[in-house]
Design an enzyme around this catalytic site. Structure first.
Site, PDB file in Angstrom:
ATOM      1  CG  HIS A  51      -0.232   0.349   2.544  1.00 14.92           C
ATOM      2  ND1 HIS A  51      -0.264  -0.697   3.500  1.00 14.92           N
ATOM      3  CD2 HIS A  51      -0.078   1.317   3.002  1.00 14.92           C
ATOM      4  CE1 HIS A  51       0.314   0.002   4.435  1.00 14.92           C
ATOM      5  NE2 HIS A  51       0.527   1.042   4.288  1.00 14.92           N
ATOM      6  CG  ASP A  92       0.278  -4.047   2.996  1.00 12.41           C
ATOM      7  OD1 ASP A  92       0.274  -3.376   1.845  1.00 12.41           O
ATOM      8  OD2 ASP A  92      -0.055  -3.425   4.131  1.00 12.41           O
ATOM      9  CB  SER A 114       3.125   1.760   6.086  1.00 11.13           C
ATOM     10  OG  SER A 114       1.904   1.987   7.044  1.00 11.13           O
TER      11      SER A 114
END
Length: 856
Positions: free
Chosen positions: A110, A141, A216
């Site tokens: 993402h 992911d 992230s």
């Protein structure tokens, strides 16, 4: 009545419930680096083993130095946010970490998918570096990128047990700040749920080392700087933070590093659910050239169903990812999309036909049925005729189903399915809903859609409303519409349609009693398919389909199929090689070769025909890429057979064993059609007479002519060279006859071109490489001009150097094309392609050619 449009009954009030995360982006794919071809089968050579990294190689060994191998990523591009809307030329930031001194780094999907540009700061540097995406996984992911340059410090994986209480540190660049941060915590849960609105992961670690938006993709490390997991989510209100577990991450990262996308169609998506029955995968951005992009999915679309399954009903990506994981990357998957920008419902196929607007009986005919009819909500199931040729989805409540052949006067003219809650009542009254679906090549030789509909008349019990046009992405035709049937408000729809090549005709007869039946009609229209070979000969009468079909029969071309699910259609024992095992695991046949320089195979021991088409799925599970695996045909005994192989590093070959002597018929050649490494490939071998063609994933990779053997068994084969441990899984083995009269593969001379078109003809013997794979069409592009030109057809661009030719393959259908030459104005036209057909296109220094058929 306009039957080819859709409208919305409400506007989606998107409720996005997900764990806090930031750094969505957009990106572009990168091609894997080619590897060295495998050693010829007859004389294998040594496989190089990568050296084990030493402490001097740049591996980080302390917590203090983790910063040097941690990166900040800025993904620039445009995407559609479900709450904000379209955001142009924005930049989101996330983190990542380097795992190899060459600049290979790990981050989240993402963070990067759909990005137009990636900028990377290494260890807090003041100037960014460029990077490219190697591979992504939507469901895990994860993404792997390659940073320009080399000689980087890098992190290694922690090799100890990951247990509750383990001290861990979250490293990264949160909140878009260029300042590196390191927070401390412990592993609070060894296995937490990985189902979120943007990922579906089997094993994630819960910890309490604070991470914020921008962390992230950053590493979760131990006190000596070893990577435990990849950070990807947080619930700060509850002091809960999550990271993708080491073992889960490594198995995906290795595939991404090799240039393979995993469980991905190329979208940066989020599961959404409005709480009122509308749910799906919101598409923020699309990766260029991906299956999603090729199908026509755009930013802002909602993917509401995949393979007929409604997505994100629980607000997570679980169902979406389960479907991707149960199919190979190249499989054709039916997809339905809502596009709010144009108020459309679109339907198409990933790896197949592009999105087109759906036809909806429910919308067109709403209000026509009896409003007093009992309200029913259906669940659906897939039904197939007895010979496996036609299929559709029908309500589970329509559990009275027959799948007999479509017969007339004792002759089989096609395949059919009848489904209803009670077939007798469906045929003999207007009070019971149901459907007849038939498909016929025989009828297509005599009737068009109008002619077939003229054979049926329901005016004795119904009011005739008229005949209307019908169109969907596959078929075009007509339907007759009858109302107030039997005086009880029932609707009868009688539909006939043909594909563009008019090779077959379908008849669909629907009896609609309630509004729920209208929804059932829509489901049937979106799912009916012809998936096998229909009969092509027979005697046709002018009567309607028989109400009492006779016993079923297998299609004439089908001879053998094995999916390794039930009782085996043969013994499938090992035929050679002592250091190997054969197992049936989860509906696949697994061959594992434990010794070096060993060839093993397994056969059903029951097939003796000569001319055959063999298809199967083969998947490399583990072991070195310097290997060989594939299929054997015309197997006489352990010393006499033909062998068709691919390798884990993307090469293909054809060999012959005759009286124990080994001969290479088509030497190892690299092919971009082969999925390398631990990936799946669909193999096809077509053997007719002395000619044998080898296809991988629909593309021809080798062709030979040899007459040593004309019949024999088939087998699945796997082999090693100097490194042992090759593990291959096989599935869906299909053997068919190519057709009566196919004793010789040599085609007839080409059909002359129209006199208005330049007619430089190929020789009377068409070259083998011009023939298309089964079910496709080929176009021979010939440029005998002195200038280079570009031929663009169906969104595919083909560059033709002066005085060269090229053969390209397409699915059947109608295509527009443009030829661009610096000497002339662009030449625009249309070409209608039929399956198993060769077309010719030509230019020289004075004129253009055209797309005309030369064979058959």
């Amino acid at each position: 009545m306009n039957v080819y449009h859709s409208s919305f009954t409400r506007i989606l009030a998107v409720v996005v419930v997900f764990l806090t995360f930031v750094a969505c982006g957009i990106g572009a794919p990168a091609a894997p680096t080619p590897t060295t071809p495998p050693t010829p089968l007859a004389a294998p050579t040594e496989t190089a083993v990568p050296p084990t990294p030493s402490p001097e190689s740049g591996a980080i060994s302390s917590l203090t130095d983790v910063r040097r191998a941690t990166i900040q990523i800025e993904a620039q591009g445009s995407f559609m946010d479900p709450e904000v809307g379209l955001q142009l030329n924005v930049a989101g930031r996330g983190s990542g970490f380097i795992i190899d001194e060459s600049g290979i780094a790990v981050t989240n999907n993402h963070v990067v998918t759909g990005a137009a540009l990636l900028k990377v700061w290494v260890g807090g540097e003041s100037e960014p570096r460029n990077a490219r995406i190697l591979g992504v996984s939507e469901c895990s992911d994860l993404a792997v990128i390659d940073i320009e340059g080399d000689g980087y410090p890098y992190l290694e994986w922690y090799d100890g047990p990951i247990t509750t209480g383990l001290d861990v540190y979250a490293a990264g660049f949160p909140l878009g700040d260029p300042e590196f941060t390191l927070t401390r915590g412990i592993v609070s849960k060894e296995r937490a749920s990985g189902e979120t609105s943007w990922a579906s992961i089997d094993a994630v670690i819960e910890h309490d080392a604070t991470i914020n938006p921008g962390n992230s993709g950053g590493p979760l490390v131990t006190e000596d700087g070893k990577v435990v997991a990849v950070n990807y989510a947080s619930v700060p209100d509850f002091n809960q933070y999550f990271a993708i577990a080491r073992d889960e991450a490594i198995k995906v990262i290795e595939q991404l590093r090799a240039g393979q996308d995993v469980d991905s169609i190329g979208v940066n998506g989020t599961a959404v659910n409005d709480g009122e029955g509308l749910s799906g995968i919101w598409v923020a951005s699309v990766k260029s050239g991906s299956p999603a992009d090729n199908t026509g999915i755009k930013s802002g679309d909602i993917i509401v169903s995949l393979e007929g399954l409604v997505l994100a009903t629980d607000g997570t990506m679980a169902d979406y990812c389960d479907i991707l994981r149960s199919h190979d990357p190249g499989d054709i998957l039916r997809v339905e999309v809502i596009r709010f920008a144009t108020a459309e419902v679109l339907e198409g196929q990933l790896n197949g036909r592009e999105l087109e607007q759906s036809f909806s009986f429910a919308q067109e005919l709403q209000g026509e049925v009896d409003e007093n009819a009992e309200t029913v909500t259906y669940n659906y199931t897939t039904v197939t005729d007895d010979s496996g040729v036609v299929t559709m989805e029908v309500p589970q409540e329509w559990n009275d189903v027959t799948g007999f052949p479509w017969e007339e006067n004792g002759e089989i003219i096609g395949a059919s399915i009848v489904a209803s809650s009670n077939i007798d009542d469906f045929y003999n009254s207007y009070s019971t809903p149901g459907v007849f679906f038939g498909a016929s090549r025989v009828l297509a030789q005599t009737y068009d859609a109008a002619g077939l509909l003229d054979l049926f008349d329901f005016t004795d019990g119904c009011t005739y409303d008229g005949r209307y046009d019908y169109e969907d992405p596959l078929y075009t035709g007509l339907y007759d519409f009858y109302t107030d049937c039997g005086g009880v408000g029932t609707i009868v729809v009688n539909l006939a349609a043909m594909p563009e090549d008019q090779s077959l005709i379908i008849l669909l007869q629907l009896q609609v009693v309630s509004e729920a039946d209208l929804d059932a009609a829509d489901r049937i229209l979106n799912t009916f398919q012809v998936i096998g070979d229909l009969p092509s000969e027979g005697t046709v009468s002018t009567a309607p389909p028989a109400e009492e079909p006779t016993t079923p029969s297998q299609p004439a071309t089908a001879t053998f199929f094995e999916d390794f699910e039930g009782p085996l259609a043969g013994d499938w024992n090992l035929k050679s090689g002592e250091e190997a095992t054969r197992e049936i695991i989860d509906g696949e046949l697994h061959l594992t070769v434990h010794a070096a320089n060993t060839l093993v195979w397994s056969s059903p021991g029951r097939y003796e025909a000569g001319d055959i088409v063999v298809e199967l799925d083969a998947r490399q599970v583990a072991g070195p890429d310097n290997n060989n695996y594939g299929v054997i045909i015309r197997y006489q005994d352990p010393n006499n057979f033909y062998e068709f192989d691919i390798s884990g590093d993307g090469y293909a070959a054809i060999a012959k064993w005759e009286d124990g002597d080994f001969t290479i018929l088509a030497d190892w050649q690299a092919s971009s059609s082969i999925n390398p490494g631990n990936a799946s490939n669909h193999l096809t071998v077509v053997a007719q007479g002395s000619r044998m063609d080898f296809y991988v994933n629909g593309d021809r990779v080798a062709s030979v002519t040899d007459s040593a053997f004309d019949s024999g068994d088939i087998a699945l084969v796997a082999g090693t060279y100097d490194e042992a441990g090759v593990h291959i899984a096989f599935d869906n083995v299909s053997v068919k006859r190519p057709g009566a009269g196919a004793e010789s593969p040599e085609p007839p001379p080409p059909t002359p071109a129209p006199t208005s078109t330049p007619t430089p003809s190929p020789s009377s013997e068409i070259p083998a490489e011009w023939f298309p794979p089964p079910g496709k069409a080929s176009i021979v592009l010939v440029n005998e001009a002195s200038a280079d030109l570009v031929f663009t057809m169906g969104n595919q661009e083909h560059k033709l150097i002066a005085n060269t030719q090229k053969v390209v393959f397409y699915d059947p259908g109608s295509y527009t094309y443009t030829a661009s030459d610096p000497r002339f104005e662009s030449y625009n036209s249309e070409c209608v392609l039929k399956a198993d057909t060769i077309y010719y296109w030509y230019t020289d220094d004075s004129s253009w050619g055209s797309c005309f058929q030369i064979w058959p």
